[in-house]
Scaffold this active site. Sequence first.
Site, PDB file in Angstrom:
ATOM      1  N   HIS A 164       0.855  -1.196   0.000  1.00  0.00           N
ATOM      2  CA  HIS A 164       0.000   0.000   0.000  1.00  0.00           C
ATOM      3  C   HIS A 164       0.885   1.238   0.000  1.00  0.00           C
ATOM      4  O   HIS A 164       1.937   1.257   0.636  1.00  0.00           O
ATOM      5  CB  HIS A 164      -0.949   0.014   1.201  1.00  0.00           C
ATOM      6  CG  HIS A 164      -0.266  -0.232   2.512  1.00  0.00           C
ATOM      7  ND1 HIS A 164       0.126  -1.485   2.922  1.00  0.00           N
ATOM      8  CD2 HIS A 164       0.126   0.619   3.497  1.00  0.00           C
ATOM      9  CE1 HIS A 164       0.721  -1.395   4.101  1.00  0.00           C
ATOM     10  NE2 HIS A 164       0.741  -0.124   4.463  1.00  0.00           N
ATOM     11  N   HIS A 191       1.228   5.019   1.154  1.00  0.00           N
ATOM     12  CA  HIS A 191       0.702   6.026   2.083  1.00  0.00           C
ATOM     13  C   HIS A 191       0.712   7.374   1.372  1.00  0.00           C
ATOM     14  O   HIS A 191       1.739   7.773   0.815  1.00  0.00           O
ATOM     15  CB  HIS A 191       1.615   6.170   3.310  1.00  0.00           C
ATOM     16  CG  HIS A 191       1.621   4.985   4.226  1.00  0.00           C
ATOM     17  ND1 HIS A 191       0.940   4.968   5.420  1.00  0.00           N
ATOM     18  CD2 HIS A 191       2.237   3.781   4.137  1.00  0.00           C
ATOM     19  CE1 HIS A 191       1.144   3.808   6.037  1.00  0.00           C
ATOM     20  NE2 HIS A 191       1.932   3.068   5.276  1.00  0.00           N
TER      21      HIS A 191
HETATM   22  P1  AMP Z   1       2.345  -0.097   7.205  1.00  0.00           P
HETATM   23  O1  AMP Z   1       3.072   0.061   8.514  1.00  0.00           O
HETATM   24  O2  AMP Z   1       2.993   0.637   6.068  1.00  0.00           O
HETATM   25  O3  AMP Z   1       2.060  -1.549   6.897  1.00  0.00           O
HETATM   26  O4  AMP Z   1       0.969   0.645   7.388  1.00  0.00           O
HETATM   27  C1  AMP Z   1      -0.183   0.031   7.868  1.00  0.00           C
HETATM   28  C2  AMP Z   1      -1.195   1.129   8.088  1.00  0.00           C
HETATM   29  O5  AMP Z   1      -2.474   0.533   8.142  1.00  0.00           O
HETATM   30  C3  AMP Z   1      -1.011   1.889   9.401  1.00  0.00           C
HETATM   31  O6  AMP Z   1      -0.806   3.282   9.120  1.00  0.00           O
HETATM   32  C4  AMP Z   1      -2.316   1.647  10.159  1.00  0.00           C
HETATM   33  O7  AMP Z   1      -2.764   2.783  10.867  1.00  0.00           O
HETATM   34  C5  AMP Z   1      -3.271   1.261   9.049  1.00  0.00           C
HETATM   35  N1  AMP Z   1      -4.368   0.369   9.418  1.00  0.00           N
HETATM   36  C6  AMP Z   1      -4.311  -0.729  10.193  1.00  0.00           C
HETATM   37  N2  AMP Z   1      -5.529  -1.312  10.273  1.00  0.00           N
HETATM   38  C7  AMP Z   1      -6.369  -0.551   9.523  1.00  0.00           C
HETATM   39  C8  AMP Z   1      -7.764  -0.621   9.221  1.00  0.00           C
HETATM   40  N3  AMP Z   1      -8.554  -1.594   9.694  1.00  0.00           N
HETATM   41  N4  AMP Z   1      -8.296   0.343   8.428  1.00  0.00           N
HETATM   42  C9  AMP Z   1      -7.524   1.333   7.953  1.00  0.00           C
HETATM   43  N5  AMP Z   1      -6.208   1.438   8.194  1.00  0.00           N
HETATM   44  C10 AMP Z   1      -5.629   0.523   8.976  1.00  0.00           C
END
Ligand code: AMP
Length: 139
Positions: free
Chosen positions: A100, A102
């Site tokens: 994903h 950001h």
């Molecule tokens: P990463 O550390 O790059 O894998 O980012 C994961 C992101 O997913 C973090 O910024 C979390 O806040 C976000 N996240 C985790 N669970 C959810 C969810 N259920 N809905 C939306 N975002 C989420």
Amino acid sequence: MMENCLFCKIIAGEISSEKVYEDDTIFAFLDINPASKGHTLVAPKKHFSRFTDMDAENVASLFEAARKITAALENALLAEGSNIGINDGEVAGQEIPHVHVHVIPRRKGDGGRGIKSIVWTEPDTNNLKEIAEKLRRAL
Ligand code: AMP
Ligand code: ZN
């Protein structure tokens, strides 16, 4: 769809999210724990654990969607700029193993910094030629 993948479940609609964009290959939704107002996650619908696992077509659609969403965020939520990036691998802070991007809107005076504030290890800069040569051979 990958079993036990949170983002695959969000994309399939099995877990709710605040969707902001969807097309044939992309799904984008608000980060549940945002770094700034409007922080959005842009994901390929197909499950790839790592950026380096992706094919060229999915990379192209992922970054085109990220570009469109960045422009919309900056217009709709009044941001002057954005940080756009991927945490690729656990060592780089990746918590959810489904690729994903950001998109983090930035506003004057928000106190944040640039991408080099993520890590700064002060590596040797006398060997840039050798490093570039090594990389060229790997590509
Ligand atoms: P990463 O550390 O790059 O894998 O980012 C994961 C992101 O997913 C973090 O910024 C979390 O806040 C976000 N996240 C985790 N669970 C959810 C969810 N259920 N809905 C939306 N975002 C989420
Ligand atoms: Zn997944």
